[in-house]
Design a protein around this motif. Structure first.
Motif, PDB file in Angstrom:
ATOM      1  N   GLY A 200       0.837  -1.201   0.000  1.00  0.00           N
ATOM      2  CA  GLY A 200       0.000   0.000   0.000  1.00  0.00           C
ATOM      3  C   GLY A 200       0.868   1.245   0.000  1.00  0.00           C
ATOM      4  N   VAL A 201       0.295   2.339  -0.487  1.00  0.00           N
ATOM      5  CA  VAL A 201       1.045   3.590  -0.489  1.00  0.00           C
ATOM      6  C   VAL A 201       0.277   4.755   0.120  1.00  0.00           C
ATOM      7  N   GLU A 202      -1.024   4.590   0.294  1.00  0.00           N
ATOM      8  CA  GLU A 202      -1.819   5.760   0.656  1.00  0.00           C
ATOM      9  C   GLU A 202      -1.978   5.941   2.164  1.00  0.00           C
TER      10      GLU A 202
ATOM     11  N   PHE B 163      -6.374  -1.998  -8.870  1.00  0.00           N
ATOM     12  CA  PHE B 163      -5.086  -2.531  -9.303  1.00  0.00           C
ATOM     13  C   PHE B 163      -4.956  -3.966  -8.787  1.00  0.00           C
TER      14      PHE B 163
ATOM     15  N   ASP C 200      -3.076  -5.274  -6.707  1.00  0.00           N
ATOM     16  CA  ASP C 200      -2.898  -5.455  -5.249  1.00  0.00           C
ATOM     17  C   ASP C 200      -4.202  -5.293  -4.482  1.00  0.00           C
ATOM     18  N   ASN C 201      -5.265  -4.901  -5.167  1.00  0.00           N
ATOM     19  CA  ASN C 201      -6.525  -4.668  -4.455  1.00  0.00           C
ATOM     20  C   ASN C 201      -7.570  -5.756  -4.688  1.00  0.00           C
TER      21      ASN C 201
ATOM     22  N   ASP D 266      -9.678  -1.665  -0.495  1.00  0.00           N
ATOM     23  CA  ASP D 266      -9.135  -0.336  -0.794  1.00  0.00           C
ATOM     24  C   ASP D 266     -10.113   0.540  -1.588  1.00  0.00           C
TER      25      ASP D 266
ATOM     26  N   PHE E 121     -10.514   5.570  -3.050  1.00  0.00           N
ATOM     27  CA  PHE E 121     -10.663   6.494  -4.183  1.00  0.00           C
ATOM     28  C   PHE E 121     -12.055   6.335  -4.811  1.00  0.00           C
TER      29      PHE E 121
ATOM     30  N   PHE F  97      -2.957   8.549 -13.109  1.00  0.00           N
ATOM     31  CA  PHE F  97      -1.966   7.833 -12.281  1.00  0.00           C
ATOM     32  C   PHE F  97      -0.550   8.353 -12.527  1.00  0.00           C
TER      33      PHE F  97
ATOM     34  N   ARG G 215       1.454   9.765  -9.268  1.00  0.00           N
ATOM     35  CA  ARG G 215       2.762   9.147  -9.012  1.00  0.00           C
ATOM     36  C   ARG G 215       3.886  10.187  -9.097  1.00  0.00           C
TER      37      ARG G 215
ATOM     38  N   LYS H 171       5.785   4.809  -6.392  1.00  0.00           N
ATOM     39  CA  LYS H 171       5.623   4.050  -7.641  1.00  0.00           C
ATOM     40  C   LYS H 171       6.162   4.867  -8.816  1.00  0.00           C
TER      41      LYS H 171
HETATM   42  N1  LIG Z   1      -2.696   2.298  -7.355  1.00  0.00           N
HETATM   43  C1  LIG Z   1      -2.017   3.559  -7.321  1.00  0.00           C
HETATM   44  C2  LIG Z   1      -1.504   3.958  -5.987  1.00  0.00           C
HETATM   45  C3  LIG Z   1      -2.449   3.710  -4.850  1.00  0.00           C
HETATM   46  O1  LIG Z   1      -2.060   2.473  -4.370  1.00  0.00           O
HETATM   47  P1  LIG Z   1      -2.898   1.540  -3.432  1.00  0.00           P
HETATM   48  O2  LIG Z   1      -1.873   0.999  -2.536  1.00  0.00           O
HETATM   49  O3  LIG Z   1      -3.910   2.442  -2.777  1.00  0.00           O
HETATM   50  O4  LIG Z   1      -3.526   0.514  -4.311  1.00  0.00           O
HETATM   51  C4  LIG Z   1      -0.830   3.545  -8.301  1.00  0.00           C
HETATM   52  O5  LIG Z   1      -0.427   2.451  -8.695  1.00  0.00           O
HETATM   53  O6  LIG Z   1      -0.331   4.625  -8.634  1.00  0.00           O
END
Ligand SMILES: N[C@@H](CCOP(=O)(O)O)C(=O)O
Ligand SMILES: Nc1ncnc2c1ncn2[C@@H]1O[C@H](COP(=O)(O)OP(=O)(O)O)[C@@H](O)[C@H]1O
Length: 321
Positions: free
Chosen positions: A33-35, A196, A198-199, A212, A215, A277, A281, A297
């Motif tokens: 995760g990044v958020e 994405f 990962d979700n 997730d 958004f 994106f 990014r 990313k």
């Molecule tokens: N999916 C986005 C970044 C947000 O990542 P997430 O961890 O909330 O899925 C990207 O790839 O830029």
């Protein structure tokens, strides 16, 4: 690892006092995760995800996100549900951040999606659009067309490297183009907006979880498809995998049919999704949070995806007749 906010034992105990989940047995920062800041929380009642909401999440949107998760799960969709505290609320505060405890879902995200995963993704996305259609709350997409120019301008004002500077004129030209041609009347409703790889979790040959929702918003259904085409149908060498795209789109239309207009606009929506994106990014790349455990990313990946869609004229490029 996305952990921006650390929590002390006392803060965790005080949070758990407000729930019927027993005592904490462990609480570990999650390496994805990044958020937001995410912890795998183990209590006497089992495993949960503890999320502390960070910079991009506006606290006023949390009732929409948490309510949507409840709505989707109640409709049979594989969304986790937020856990309700003793006072009936599902939103608390920890370490000065809004926080929620979320049901833990089994399954694993895939590193290398196959065409079959893309077909399941398509069906799942259409299911989300269908079940989400009678969700009562609404939220506009704060990362759509109107946000791209200000986001671009904030990147101009950052101290970037020459590599990013080289891209900026092309990004500006693309935003000009999108502002002129963006549609204003396509089938719309609740979209995930960040589906994405990962979700989504898979267990054997089925989807076991979609996570997730931070958004999620009301926007064109086909824009959600465009986000998925970008996120799932390019290989690591940058090539577009038309078989995966065809599977994704056909999987989707098994559950919800496209209108002719949605198909006509798909290449443009893919360009918009690539810019969205690319810009977030790039912004994150140029504004890294000191001390945060997070791996930014690559914005360039989305510049190359944008270039692919700029050359597309019809949906035949995505595997449809
Ligand atoms: N999916 C986005 C970044 C947000 O990542 P997430 O961890 O909330 O899925 C990207 O790839 O830029
Ligand atoms: N409900 C859940 N069940 C199981 N694991 C989860 C759940 N929610 C999040 N995770 C784990 O936490 C990671 C980060 O979650 P995510 O919501 O993508 O974070 P972010 O909002 O920072 O992008 C996921 O990749 C997954 O490993």
């Amino acid at each position: 690892m996305a952990v921006y906010t650390e929590i002390s034992d006392d803060e965790l105990d005080a949070l758990l006092d407000q729930y019927d989940l027993g005592q904490a047995l462990s609480c570990k920062g999650i390496a994805e995760g990044v958020e937001n800041s995410n912890y795998l929380l183990h209590t006497e009642a089992g495993y949960f995800i503890l999320t502390l909401y960070e910079k991009r999440v506006n606290a006023k949107d949390l009732p929409f996100f948490l309510g949507l998760m409840e709505h989707l799960a109640a409709g049979g969709f594989m969304s986790p549900t937020p856990i309700t505290a003793k006072d009936g609320s599902n939103l608390k505060e920890v370490a000065g951040r809004p926080a929620a405890i979320i049901e833990f879902l089994d399954g694993r995200s895939v590193r290398r999606a196959t065409p079959n995963h893309c077909a399941l993704l398509g069906q799942t996305l259409a299911l989300l659009h269908t079940i989400g259609s009678d969700f009562k709350l609404t939220r506009s997409n704060t990362l759509s067309l109107a946000s791209w120019r200000p986001l671009y301008e904030s990147c101009l004002n950052s101290n970037g490297s020459s590599l990013e500077d080289d891209l900026l004129p092309d990004i500006a030209a693309e935003i000009d183009f999108l502002e002129k041609h963006w549609p204003n009347d396509l089938p719309s409703g609740v979209i995930h907006a960040d589906l994405f790889p990962d979700n989504i979790f898979f267990l054997k040959d089925r989807v076991s979880g979609v996570i997730d929702y931070y958004f999620a918003c009301n926007d064109f259904f086909a824009y959600d498809l465009a986000i998925c085409l970008n996120a799932w149908c390019f290989e690591t060498d940058g090539s577009f995998n038309i078989t995966k795209a065809r599977k994704l789109l056909n999987g989707y239309r098994e559950v919800r049919a496209f209108s002719q207009q949605e198909l006509e606009f798909l290449p443009l929506l893919c360009r918009g999704a690539a810019i969205r994106f690319l810009l977030t990014r790039l912004y994150d790349w140029l504004n890294q949070v000191e001390g945060a455990l997070v791996k930014p990313k690559d914005p360039l990946e989305y510049f190359k995806k944008l270039q692919f869609h700029q050359a597309v004229t019809t949906v035949a490029a995505y595997g449809l007749d």
